[in-house]
Design an enzyme around this catalytic site. Sequence first.
Site, mmCIF file in Angstrom:
data_model
loop_
_atom_site.group_PDB
_atom_site.id
_atom_site.type_symbol
_atom_site.label_atom_id
_atom_site.label_comp_id
_atom_site.label_asym_id
_atom_site.label_seq_id
_atom_site.Cartn_x
_atom_site.Cartn_y
_atom_site.Cartn_z
ATOM 1 N N ARG A 132 0.837 -1.193 0.000
ATOM 2 C CA ARG A 132 0.000 0.000 0.000
ATOM 3 C C ARG A 132 0.872 1.243 0.000
ATOM 4 N NH1 ARG A 132 -1.994 0.965 4.260
ATOM 5 N NH2 ARG A 132 -1.219 -0.795 5.464
ATOM 6 N N LYS A 153 -9.786 -2.336 1.861
ATOM 7 C CA LYS A 153 -9.497 -1.174 2.693
ATOM 8 C C LYS A 153 -10.305 0.054 2.263
ATOM 9 C CE LYS A 153 -7.186 -3.661 5.212
ATOM 10 N NZ LYS A 153 -5.830 -3.981 5.469
ATOM 11 N N HIS A 186 -10.614 -2.304 11.660
ATOM 12 C CA HIS A 186 -9.513 -3.121 11.133
ATOM 13 C C HIS A 186 -9.221 -4.237 12.141
ATOM 14 C CE1 HIS A 186 -5.104 -3.117 9.406
ATOM 15 N NE2 HIS A 186 -5.841 -4.067 8.882
ATOM 16 N N SER A 228 -1.241 -3.334 10.166
ATOM 17 C CA SER A 228 -0.889 -4.228 9.072
ATOM 18 C C SER A 228 0.386 -5.008 9.392
ATOM 19 C CB SER A 228 -0.695 -3.423 7.792
ATOM 20 O OG SER A 228 -1.878 -2.698 7.526
ATOM 21 N N CYS A 246 0.940 -7.178 11.684
ATOM 22 C CA CYS A 246 1.232 -7.291 13.116
ATOM 23 C C CYS A 246 0.532 -8.488 13.755
ATOM 24 C CB CYS A 246 0.864 -5.995 13.830
ATOM 25 S SG CYS A 246 1.975 -4.641 13.396
ATOM 26 N N ASP A 285 -9.233 -9.712 9.138
ATOM 27 C CA ASP A 285 -8.737 -8.355 8.848
ATOM 28 C C ASP A 285 -9.735 -7.241 9.140
ATOM 29 O OD1 ASP A 285 -6.404 -6.914 7.810
ATOM 30 O OD2 ASP A 285 -7.650 -6.353 6.113
ATOM 31 N N ARG A 304 2.214 -12.112 -0.600
ATOM 32 C CA ARG A 304 0.902 -12.452 -0.025
ATOM 33 C C ARG A 304 0.312 -13.699 -0.674
ATOM 34 N NH1 ARG A 304 -1.606 -8.684 3.944
ATOM 35 N NH2 ARG A 304 0.072 -7.194 4.232
HETATM 36 P P1 GTP Z 1 -2.183 -7.621 7.354
HETATM 37 O O1 GTP Z 1 -2.674 -8.663 6.404
HETATM 38 O O2 GTP Z 1 -1.165 -6.730 6.748
HETATM 39 O O3 GTP Z 1 -3.283 -6.843 7.986
HETATM 40 O O4 GTP Z 1 -1.335 -8.402 8.498
HETATM 41 P P2 GTP Z 1 -1.782 -9.212 9.807
HETATM 42 O O5 GTP Z 1 -2.044 -8.259 10.923
HETATM 43 O O6 GTP Z 1 -2.855 -10.172 9.474
HETATM 44 O O7 GTP Z 1 -0.444 -9.983 10.209
HETATM 45 P P3 GTP Z 1 -0.021 -11.529 9.987
HETATM 46 O O8 GTP Z 1 -0.766 -12.448 10.898
HETATM 47 O O9 GTP Z 1 -0.051 -11.832 8.549
HETATM 48 O O10 GTP Z 1 1.471 -11.466 10.497
HETATM 49 C C1 GTP Z 1 2.424 -10.594 9.944
HETATM 50 C C2 GTP Z 1 3.822 -11.100 10.250
HETATM 51 O O11 GTP Z 1 4.012 -11.196 11.661
HETATM 52 C C3 GTP Z 1 4.091 -12.476 9.669
HETATM 53 O O12 GTP Z 1 5.422 -12.519 9.219
HETATM 54 C C4 GTP Z 1 3.894 -13.382 10.856
HETATM 55 O O13 GTP Z 1 4.648 -14.583 10.747
HETATM 56 C C5 GTP Z 1 4.367 -12.520 12.016
HETATM 57 N N1 GTP Z 1 3.674 -12.859 13.290
HETATM 58 C C6 GTP Z 1 2.341 -13.070 13.441
HETATM 59 N N2 GTP Z 1 2.045 -13.396 14.723
HETATM 60 C C7 GTP Z 1 3.214 -13.390 15.395
HETATM 61 C C8 GTP Z 1 3.571 -13.649 16.769
HETATM 62 O O14 GTP Z 1 2.741 -13.953 17.626
HETATM 63 N N3 GTP Z 1 4.888 -13.510 17.090
HETATM 64 C C9 GTP Z 1 5.832 -13.174 16.157
HETATM 65 N N4 GTP Z 1 7.092 -13.064 16.556
HETATM 66 N N5 GTP Z 1 5.536 -12.932 14.854
HETATM 67 C C10 GTP Z 1 4.251 -13.033 14.485
HETATM 68 C C1 SPV Z 2 -3.009 -4.396 5.242
HETATM 69 O O1 SPV Z 2 -2.047 -3.810 4.746
HETATM 70 O O2 SPV Z 2 -3.534 -4.052 6.332
HETATM 71 C C2 SPV Z 2 -3.581 -5.566 4.544
HETATM 72 C C3 SPV Z 2 -3.132 -5.850 3.211
HETATM 73 O O3 SPV Z 2 -4.455 -6.233 5.084
HETATM 74 S S1 SPV Z 2 -3.863 -4.760 2.079
HETATM 75 O O4 SPV Z 2 -5.049 -5.405 1.503
HETATM 76 O O5 SPV Z 2 -2.909 -4.509 1.035
HETATM 77 O O6 SPV Z 2 -4.274 -3.539 2.715
HETATM 78 MN MN MN Z 3 -4.889 -5.664 7.215
#
Ligand code: GTP
Ligand code: SPV
Ligand code: MN
Length: 584
Positions: A67, A204, A224, A246, A248, A273, A364
């Site tokens: 983004r 989004k 979110h 995002s 996290c 999400d 992704r």
């Molecule tokens: P968006 O799709 O961008 O909204 O991301 P999200 O909030 O769904 O995050 P996601 O679960 O995809 O995790 C993002 C990154 O953080 C990945 O590389 C995961 O492996 C890592 N991660 C997720 N949960 C944990 C955790 O509990 N501990 C650690 N150390 N890393 C984590």
């Molecule tokens: C984020 O960035 O919070 C996502 C991926 O969930 S996107 O759809 O690109 O916004």
């Molecule tokens: Mn997101």
Amino acid sequence: MATPLESWVGEAAGLTKPDRVVYCDGSAAEFQRMIEHMLGASDTFELNEKTYPNCYLHRSTVNDVARTEHLTFISTTDKDDAGPTNNWMDPEAAKYRVGALFDGAMRGRTMYVVPYIMGPVSSPISKIGVEITDSPYVVVNMRIMSRMGKVAMDRLGSSAEFVPGLHSLGDLDPMRRYIVHFPKEKLIWSIGSGYGGNALLGKKCFALRIASVMAREQAWMAEHMLILGLESPGGKVTYMAAAFPSACGKTNLAMMVSALESQGYRVWTVGDDIAWMKIGDDGYLYAINPEAGFFGVAPGTGMLTNRNVMQALRKNTLFTNVGLTKEREPWWEGIGAEPGPGMISWKGELWDSSKGPAAHPNSRYTVPAQQSPSISSKWEAPEGVPISAFIFGGRRARVAPLVYESFDWQHGVFVGATMASETTAAATGDVGITRRDPMAMLPFCGYNMADYFGHWLEMGRKIPKPPKIFHVNWFRKGADGKFLWPGYGENVRVLKWILERVEGRGAAEETPIGYVPAKNGLTLDGLKVSNGALSDLLRVNPADWESEMQDSRQFLIKFGARLPREIREEHEKLSRRFQGLVPA
Ligand code: GTP
Ligand code: SPV
Ligand code: MN
């Protein structure tokens, strides 16, 4: 007489001048046709049909991988209505400037008209959007991420009640890239990017930026947030929604493989999400997941960290910007196995370890939600699920403890309003910079964030049985720079404490920032975390919080007189609670 949809499509075609216009029906045959068409270009590849049936890899251009928040605008007549945290453009200026880029942008291309429903097909909370796009990649992604095609057309009929979104790849030059939202018209214009959040306009742009405006007008919430159900021994399921910025950890928390499964605790996924929430007849806040798929971060996802996700990805999945092994399987950093020789990087080059990551850090997968082994039986319930807890969180190497509970709704809103997190690869720009990201909505709130805080406070007065509000941080680091908490499936231990607090149990200790688990409050059996690490994880360090309060004050000041009095008062209360605790 043309329907409102036909009139708008006619207008858009007049502006963008495509060679042909195709209305998408969302059928499997149409999906296959689109894929065949994409395979004819040099950026899309079929994966191993034995190990990854019906899976494909798409490579974006190298400057279109995340983004672009600096190119995202809220277009209101009065700049103050967009607020100090949004980029603003005058609506007429936006129509003129961005309209010039749309003029003839689809010449030689096909214009796809993509009707879609955000939310379960028969849910009263769901809403209809229509995206016009010249990107086949967008069309196939929208088919996974939303209820797309005929179902949406059937629900729309000849009604004018849909959110129009006009999208064109343009020339993919970031200099001519704009993602513009017109909250008054409930209209979205996006040009110059094919990336997820910039181009899949249901996500989004509609489900957060435009929907947040609608939610304030109509007394509901668009957040979110992931939605999960925590099953406890005996089979009762308690629903929670969590807002993390995002990349996290939302998808991973929502789809976790519980480390306490043998004790009867399991996590069921409703959404990963976005949450749309309305007050139900019984006084609880009910949440639906407006999406039908997961657009998740690939790196870090492996059999050890998240078996559920890995299993979900074995069929019908689109991968974007991951590596490609010689066996034509997807690969990324953290998948858990070393790649063999002959791997191709996300840039399409033969990879070796000197060349940086093989998968882009924001690579992704797009996967249908029902493919997750953890999908909840309630994930498409038209009425949604009742939410008992809200959880805020982010990446904080310091300061924020593993978990704490706010004193009440108003304090919880303050906790959300002042939350901060280190930036990630999900948006272009520096990674690892701590910034305030209220409710994880900084890039996604379609109006002045001070008014958004006001809306949260107002909802607190309206919800008879409001969720309790918590804050978590899986990312606190020790002196050695390593994460103190193992995360992923072990996070269920924190969810269990949250559940106990919701039920009026759970041992806690009061601190100036809220309640943290008492020494024996967390279930830690079978976990290898030292006592020292645990007290570091739960520590509320007054000196750290002193600078935290200064920083959040600087942030809140930006909103001037528009900031709700309650938020200012909570800030003052917090500093009073710390008084005397900070060493001189
Ligand atoms: P968006 O799709 O961008 O909204 O991301 P999200 O909030 O769904 O995050 P996601 O679960 O995809 O995790 C993002 C990154 O953080 C990945 O590389 C995961 O492996 C890592 N991660 C997720 N949960 C944990 C955790 O509990 N501990 C650690 N150390 N890393 C984590
Ligand atoms: C984020 O960035 O919070 C996502 C991926 O969930 S996107 O759809 O690109 O916004
Ligand atoms: Mn997101």
